[in-house]
Design an enzyme around this catalytic site. Structure first.
Site, PDB file in Angstrom:
ATOM      1  N   SER A   1       0.842  -1.200   0.000  1.00 28.91           N
ATOM      2  CA  SER A   1       0.000   0.000   0.000  1.00 28.91           C
ATOM      3  C   SER A   1       0.872   1.242   0.000  1.00 28.91           C
ATOM      4  CB  SER A   1      -0.908   0.011   1.237  1.00 28.91           C
ATOM      5  OG  SER A   1      -1.692  -1.155   1.312  1.00 28.91           O
ATOM      6  N   GLY A   2       0.258   2.389  -0.271  1.00 34.23           N
ATOM      7  CA  GLY A   2       0.985   3.649  -0.170  1.00 34.23           C
ATOM      8  C   GLY A   2       0.965   4.507  -1.410  1.00 34.23           C
ATOM      9  N   GLY A   3       0.039   4.268  -2.355  1.00 42.51           N
ATOM     10  CA  GLY A   3       0.013   5.019  -3.602  1.00 42.51           C
ATOM     11  C   GLY A   3      -0.313   6.490  -3.466  1.00 42.51           C
ATOM     12  N   GLU A   4      -0.848   6.900  -2.316  1.00 44.82           N
ATOM     13  CA  GLU A   4      -1.104   8.324  -2.083  1.00 44.82           C
ATOM     14  C   GLU A   4       0.160   9.054  -1.615  1.00 44.82           C
ATOM     15  OE1 GLU A   4      -4.169   6.862  -3.374  1.00 44.82           O
ATOM     16  OE2 GLU A   4      -3.790   5.992  -1.418  1.00 44.82           O
TER      17      GLU A   4
ATOM     18  N   TRP B   1      -2.582  -3.280  -3.194  1.00 43.38           N
ATOM     19  CA  TRP B   1      -3.029  -3.490  -1.822  1.00 43.38           C
ATOM     20  C   TRP B   1      -4.276  -4.355  -1.660  1.00 43.38           C
ATOM     21  CZ3 TRP B   1      -7.828  -1.254  -1.540  1.00 43.38           C
ATOM     22  CH2 TRP B   1      -8.106  -0.160  -2.379  1.00 43.38           C
TER      23      TRP B   1
ATOM     24  N   ASP C   1      -8.152   9.013  -8.900  1.00 42.78           N
ATOM     25  CA  ASP C   1      -7.917   8.033  -7.836  1.00 42.78           C
ATOM     26  C   ASP C   1      -8.775   6.782  -8.030  1.00 42.78           C
ATOM     27  OD1 ASP C   1      -6.813   6.922  -5.578  1.00 42.78           O
ATOM     28  OD2 ASP C   1      -8.033   8.047  -4.158  1.00 42.78           O
TER      29      ASP C   1
ATOM     30  N   ASP D   1      -8.344   3.602  -8.512  1.00 41.97           N
ATOM     31  CA  ASP D   1      -7.532   2.388  -8.431  1.00 41.97           C
ATOM     32  C   ASP D   1      -8.225   1.210  -9.105  1.00 41.97           C
ATOM     33  OD1 ASP D   1      -5.539   2.646  -5.580  1.00 41.97           O
ATOM     34  OD2 ASP D   1      -7.010   4.170  -6.078  1.00 41.97           O
TER      35      ASP D   1
END
Length: 697
Positions: free
Chosen positions: A355-358, A408, A469, A471
Site C-alpha cells: 500500500s501507499g500510492g497516495e 493493496w 484516484d 484504483d
C-alpha cells in the site's frame, strides 16, 4: 506506539533500556504494578477491564516504545499519562519485560505470546477424555489446545467433568495436521473450511454449501457476536476470517489478530503488534484484510510494511520480514496469498502486495518463502527507465520512482496457467496529472504475472492516465462464461471507473466491456480497448474517488452466470493543485468535493457475465462499500452502511431476510462454513463479527 483501547495508569519515558532487567528493578516494578496498574490490567497483567500486557514484547515491542507510551498514555482511551518518577517507570517496564521473555530457541526473533497456561482434562458426556492446555473459558464454554496442538472448543453442556491440572499439559506438536497445497487447491470442497481470502483461488466467493436456502433463510438467527475492542477512525473489520477445524483466524485494525472458537466467538489467543508512533500511510488506513494459512503457520502483513509468520496454535511469531520502509509512505494491508508455482503439490510462495500510492512511493508485488521469509522475486508496477512501459511516463527516473501503483488488494490465481491476476492502484499524485503525462503503465491495470518468475505475461489498463484516484485494486474473478456461443475462460472485473470487463485470462484479450453504473465519464470502450471519455469533469459531476465500486469483493454464481457487485452512484467535482513531494507525506494533488444535493446511493447489482447487462438491482440509502457472498442454494448475502445484513434471491434480487447489526458493513464481505452439521454465515460489521445459523434441530 502501543495502541491500547482501554487501560490503567501505566506510564513511561523515551529512554534506552538495558537488555537484562535487574532483579531489584523487577521486584520493585512488580510491587508498583500491583499498586498502580493491576486494577485495570489484572494482578498477573493478563487483562481485566484493560488489555493483557504479557504479549507486548511478543508483538515486537521495544523497551523504548513501551516507556514512551506509558509516559504519554493513549489519547482517547482510559489510559492517562503519568507523572511518576523515571526510576519507577523503568522498574514497571522491567517487570513487564519478564512476562514476555523470548521463547527458548524461537526462530527469527519470535517470542512467546503468553506464559504457560494451566492444563485440563475434559471428561465428555460421550465418554471421551481430552487433555490439553486451557486457552479460554466462560460459564458456558471452554477452549483448549490439546496435546497434539489442535485448538478445540467445547460447550460445557457436552462436558461431564473438568479436571484441572497444576501445571501445563504435555505437547506433541509434530502431530498437528498441516494445511497442505492440496487443501488450498481444493478450495471450498470441504464445507467446514475457508482457507484463502476469497475461499479459493478463483476469487468468485461462491460457496457450494446449500443448507440455508431461499425457503428457510427467514429463520436465520444470530448465534454469537465477537467484540474486537479496537478503535479505528471510520474503518472497522475489512478482514475475511479463515475457518479450519472449528477455529476462525481473523485479523483486525491496528494489526490485532485472533484465533476464535467458531462455536461462540471466544478467543483461543490474541495478538497485537507493537507499531511505531511515526506511521505514514499505516496511520491513514490502519486496517488489515486477513491471514493466509499454510502448514501450521499463519501469515499477515503489517501497517509498518512487514510480513509476519505465526504459529497458528499459539500466536507466536516465527519470522518477521521487512517489505519496505514505512517511513517514506509504505504500508501493507492486504491478505497474503499462498500458491504453488508450476502447478505443483507443494506451496512454495507467499504473494504479498503493498500500500501507499497516495505517497511518493513505487508499487510492487512480491513472492516470499513460507519457510524462511526470504524474498523470491519482485515485480514493480511502475517500470524503471528503459523498461517496457516506461515510455508511457515522462523520461524522469525521479517521477518513476514515486509513480504509485499500489497492489493493496488480494489477487487471484490460475494453477493451470500458473498465472497470478492482480489489480494495481492509482498513479501518484492522484489528481494532478500535469507532471506525469502519458498512460502511466502499469497503474490502474490488471496484470497477469508468471508465478514462478514474477515476470509480466500481459496487462490491461482500465483507466489510462488516471486523475480521479480510480484504483484497479479489485478482486479479479476467474470463471468460464459462454460468450458468442463459446465457453471462454475469463477474468472478470467490476472496475472503479464504472465499467464491467471480461478478459480472456490466457491472452488478456478484451471480450466484454459495459458500464454497470450510470457514470457520464464514459459510456463505451473503443476498438483500441481504451474508454471513450465524454466528460472529464467539465460537463457535470463524476464518480467520487471511491468510484463505481471499490475493493469490496464481488461474487460470481457460475450456474446462473451472474456477477454480483455493490455499485456506487455518486457525484463529485475534482479540484486540482500541484503538490509538493516529501517522503512520508501524502501527495494527492488536489481534493474532491461531493455534491450532497444530488442523489448519492448504492445498489447490489446482478450483471450478466456474458454481456454486461444488468439483470436486477436492490438500492441502498447511501453509497455502501460492502462485499458480496453467493451460495449454491441461490442466495446472495451482503450489507449496507446503515448496518443491515441481508439475504437476496440470486435469480430475482428479492430481499428475503435482514438483520440490523448496529454497525455499518463496509469493505469486508461475508463468508460461510459448516460446523457441527450446520451452515454458519459470518459477517464483519464495524469492529464486531456476527455469526448466523438456522436454529438447531
Amino acid at each position: 506506539m502501543i495502541r491500547w483501547t482501554v487501560g490503567g495508569s501505566l506510564v513511561g519515558l523515551l529512554l534506552a533500556w538495558p537488555l537484562r532487567p535487574q532483579a531489584q528493578d523487577v521486584s520493585t516494578g512488580a510491587a508498583l504494578f500491583g499498586e498502580r496498574c493491576a486494577v485495570c490490567h489484572g494482578g498477573d497483567a493478563r487483562g481485566a477491564i484493560g488489555p493483557s500486557l504479557v504479549t507486548l514484547w511478543a508483538s515486537g515491542a521495544t523497551d523504548e516504545r513501551v516507556l514512551r507510551t506509558i509516559r504519554q498514555g493513549v489519547p482517547g482511551s482510559a489510559m492517562p499519562p503519568s507523572m511518576a518518577p523515571d526510576d519507577e517507570l523503568r522498574a514497571i517496564v522491567a517487570f513487564l519485560k519478564t512476562l514476555g521473555a523470548p521463547a527458548p530457541g524461537a526462530a527469527g526473533g519470535g517470542r512467546s505470546a503468553s506464559p504457560p497456561a494451566p492444563g485440563v482434562t475434559l471428561v465428555l458426556r460421550d465418554g471421551r477424555q481430552i487433555t490439553g492446555t486451557r486457552r479460554g473459558e466462560d460459564a458456558f464454554s471452554i477452549q483448549i489446545e490439546d496435546t497434539q496442538g489442535r485448538l478445540q472448543g467445547f460447550a460445557k453442556s457436552a462436558v461431564q467433568d473438568i479436571v484441572r491440572e497444576a501445571g501445563p499439559a504435555p505437547r506433541a506438536r509434530e502431530a498437528l495436521p498441516a494445511v497442505t497445497a492440496r487443501d488450498i487447491l481444493d478450495g471450498l470442497a470441504d464445507p467446514s473450511r475457508w482457507l484463502t481470502f476469497s475461499g479459493d483461488y478463483s476469487g468468485r466467493r461462491h460457496s457450494p454449501i446449500a443448507q440455508i436456502t431461499p425457503a428457510n433463510v427467514h429463520r436465520l438467527t444470530a448465534q454469537w457476536t465477537f467484540q474486537s475492542g479496537t478503535v479505528t477512525r471510520g474503518r472497522g473489520f475489512e478482514s475475511t476470517a479463515l475457518a479450519l477445524d472449528g477455529v476462525l483466524y481473523v485479523t483486525g485494525s491496528n494489526n490485532f489478530a485472533w484465533a476464535l472458537d467458531a462455536r461462540n466467538g471466544r478467543p483461543f489467543w490474541q495478538y497485537r503488534r507493537e507499531l511505531p508512533p511515526d506511521l505514514t500511510y499505516g496511520a491513514q488506513a490502519p486496517v488489515n484484510r486477513g491471514f493466509a494459512i499454510l502448514g501450521d503457520r499463519l501469515f499477515m502483513v503489517t501497517l509498518d510494511a512487514h510480513l509476519l509468520a505465526f504459529d497458528r496454535r499459539s500466536g507466536d511469531i516465527v519470522w518477521d520480514t521487512v517489505l519496505a520502509d514505512y517511513k517514506i509512505g509504505y504500508s501493507a494491508t492486504m491478505a497474503p496469498l499462498v500458491i504453488s508455482g508450476s502447478g505443483g503439490d507443494k506451496i512454495d510462495k507467499i504473494i504479498v502486495g503493498i500500500s501507499g500510492g497516495e505517497y511518493p512511493t513505487r508499487g510492487f508485488l512480491d513472492a516470499y518463502s513460507p519457510e524462511t521469509g526470504a524474498r523470491i522475486w519482485r515485480f514493480y508496477t511502475v517500470p524503471a527507465p528503459g523498461e517496457p512501459g516506461s515510455e508511457t511516463w515522462p523520461s524522469s527516473s525521479e517521477i518513476l520512482a514515486r509513480g504509485g501503483g499500489g497492489t493493496w488488494m488480494t489477487g487471484s490465481y490460475d494453477p493451470e496457467l500458473n498465472l497470478l491476476y492482480w489489480g494495481t492502484g492509482n498513479p501518484n499524485p492522484d489528481y494532478w496529472g500535469h507532471g506525469r503525462l502519458g498512460d502511466n503503465l502499469y497503474t490502474n491495470s490488471l496484470v497477469a504475472i508468471d508465478a514462478d518468475t514474477g515476470r509480466l505475461k500481459w496487462h490491461y489498463q482500465f483507466t489510462p492516465h488516471d486523475t480521479h484516484d480510480w484504483d484497479s485494486n479489485h478482486v479479479p474473478v476467474l470463471g468460464t462464461v459462454t460468450i458468442g456461443g463459446a465457453d471462454r475462460k475469463v477474468v472478470m472485473v467490476a472496475n472503479r471507473n464504472g465499467f464491467y470487463y471480461a478478459l480472456d485470462r490466457t491472452t488478456g484479450a478484451l471480450l466484454v466491456a459495459k458500464p454497470f453504473t450510470d457514470t457520464t465519464w464514459a459510456r463505451e470502450i473503443g476498438r483500441d480497448g481504451r474508454p471513450i471519455v465524454l466528460n472529464d469533469g467539465s460537463q457535470g459531476c463524476l464518480p467520487d474517488q471511491w468510484g463505481g465500486t471499490n475493493f469490496n469483493p464481488p461474487s460470481f454464481d457460475p450456474s446462473l452466470q451472474l456477477f454480483l457487485v455493490t455499485a456506487r452512484e455518486t457525484c463529485a467535482t475534482y479540484a486540482i493543485q500541484e503538490p509538493k513531494f516529501v517522503p512520508g507525506q501524502a501527495s494527492m494533488g488536489g481534493a474532491v468535493r461531493v455534491d450532497r444535493e444530488r442523489p448519492n446511493y448504492a445498489a447490489l447489482r446482478a450483471i450478466d457475465a456474458a454481456t454486461g447487462e444488468r439483470r436486477w438491482e436492490f438500492r441502498y440509502a447511501s453509497p455502501a462499500m460492502s462485499g458480496v457472498l453467493s451460495t449454491a442454494s441461490g442466495l446472495v448475502f451482503t450489507g449496507d452502511n446503515e448496518g443491515n445484513f441481508m439475504a437476496f434471491d440470486t435469480r430475482t434480487g428479492r430481499n428475503l431476510w435482514r438483520h440490523q447489526t448496529g454497525n455499518g458493513i463496509g469493505g469486508a464481505a461475508p463468508m460461510t462454513f459448516e460446523l457441527d452439521g450446520r451452515q454458519h454465515v459470518l459477517v464483519p460489521a464495524g469492529t464486531t463479527l456476527v455469526a448466523f445459523a438456522l436454529p438447531a434441530q
